[in-house]
Design an enzyme around this catalytic site. Sequence first.
Site, PDB file in Angstrom:
ATOM      1  N   ASP A  98      -7.302 -12.329   1.107  1.00  0.00           N
ATOM      2  CA  ASP A  98      -7.782 -11.955   2.443  1.00  0.00           C
ATOM      3  C   ASP A  98      -6.688 -12.137   3.496  1.00  0.00           C
ATOM      4  O   ASP A  98      -6.486 -11.274   4.347  1.00  0.00           O
ATOM      5  CB  ASP A  98      -8.976 -12.837   2.846  1.00  0.00           C
ATOM      6  N   HIS A 154      -8.906 -15.874  -3.549  1.00  0.00           N
ATOM      7  CA  HIS A 154      -9.477 -14.791  -2.748  1.00  0.00           C
ATOM      8  C   HIS A 154      -9.165 -14.978  -1.265  1.00  0.00           C
ATOM      9  O   HIS A 154      -8.871 -14.024  -0.552  1.00  0.00           O
ATOM     10  CB  HIS A 154     -10.990 -14.633  -2.950  1.00  0.00           C
ATOM     11  N   HIS A 205      -9.751  -5.701   1.714  1.00  0.00           N
ATOM     12  CA  HIS A 205      -9.163  -5.779   0.369  1.00  0.00           C
ATOM     13  C   HIS A 205      -8.283  -4.561   0.076  1.00  0.00           C
ATOM     14  O   HIS A 205      -7.276  -4.675  -0.623  1.00  0.00           O
ATOM     15  CB  HIS A 205     -10.261  -5.942  -0.684  1.00  0.00           C
ATOM     16  N   HIS A 209     -10.818 -14.693   8.137  1.00  0.00           N
ATOM     17  CA  HIS A 209     -10.375 -13.460   8.796  1.00  0.00           C
ATOM     18  C   HIS A 209     -10.134 -13.656  10.286  1.00  0.00           C
ATOM     19  O   HIS A 209      -9.159 -13.182  10.840  1.00  0.00           O
ATOM     20  CB  HIS A 209     -11.424 -12.365   8.622  1.00  0.00           C
TER      21      HIS A 209
HETATM   22 ZN   LIG Z   1     -12.311 -10.914   1.073  1.00  0.00          ZN
END
Ligand SMILES: [Zn+2]
Length: 311
Positions: A243, A239, A79, A266
């Site tokens: 990311d 969110h 973040h 991710h």
């Molecule tokens: Zn995150």
Amino acid sequence: MKRQRTVKQAFSAAGIGLHSGSKVTVNFRPAPADTGIIYTRTDLNPPVSIKCEPEAVRDTQLCTALVNMDGVRISTVEHLTAALSALGIDNLYIDVNAPEVPVMDGSAQPFIYLFEAVGVQDLPEPKRYLRVARKVRVEDGDKWAELNPSAGGFQLDLTIDFNHPAMERELQHFAFNFTGRGFASELSRARTFCFMRDVEYMHAHNLALGGSLENAVVLDDYRVVNPDGLRYPNEFVKHKMLDAIGDLYMSGHSILGSFKAYKTGHKLNNMLLRAFLSDAQNYELISWSDERADERAETFEFIDARSTELA
Ligand SMILES: [Zn+2]
């Protein structure tokens, strides 16, 4: 011409570590042009530095970590990296006195706030961008992510697919034309989220000791558990986009192109970045001093923290 950036002056911040639950202090210091983003573990003797780059990224159960050749790690960087991307900061020293960056409130907003208050500094050297030259796609089962050349700056289009009563279908897709200011208002406050069953599992295994309703949206089988609810109706997909912006900035350069993904995370984002950079035919590294300079990068507006009044 857009120039490389660092922070105007050194400053520090403190918060709770997601893994340990203990207080962590992080110091930010200005760095010269072409340094990149360098993390240093000051709790080790001697201190160990790890440069933020795609090859150092590891996706863990809880967060994104940078890991060096000796296995030294710095966790929960994602973040902060997303915030640096929006601030246009490409050079910075980040010193932490623990194996992790403080989780803050589970979003990027506290970092944006701190950097805006301190200010950013333009450096003499021109900023460099990674322009997508041809399509790159990665897949993992039914999940996929791709980068495509585009006529604009940096566009993102992301779809998640959760079957949960608190996640309405029409709120699981989001498209965004990246600007620093847009990131600050539309995405930066979106918090990480998890399910109650995962929290129970993690606590039973002594993981995420710092995790709480203060730094994550938690869902049980039916609803959002946090008493104050959501910050955006579509906070979950936002969110995931936050990311992705952080994950794609692990190269230290902003991307000129379009990113599109389905059920990504991710790990897949990092696979995409590595695949993208693995073949020099996929991209061009451009800047304003370059003959190939591109007016499309002009659409890239970073947060202009220098003009921000201290609250
Ligand atoms: Zn995150």
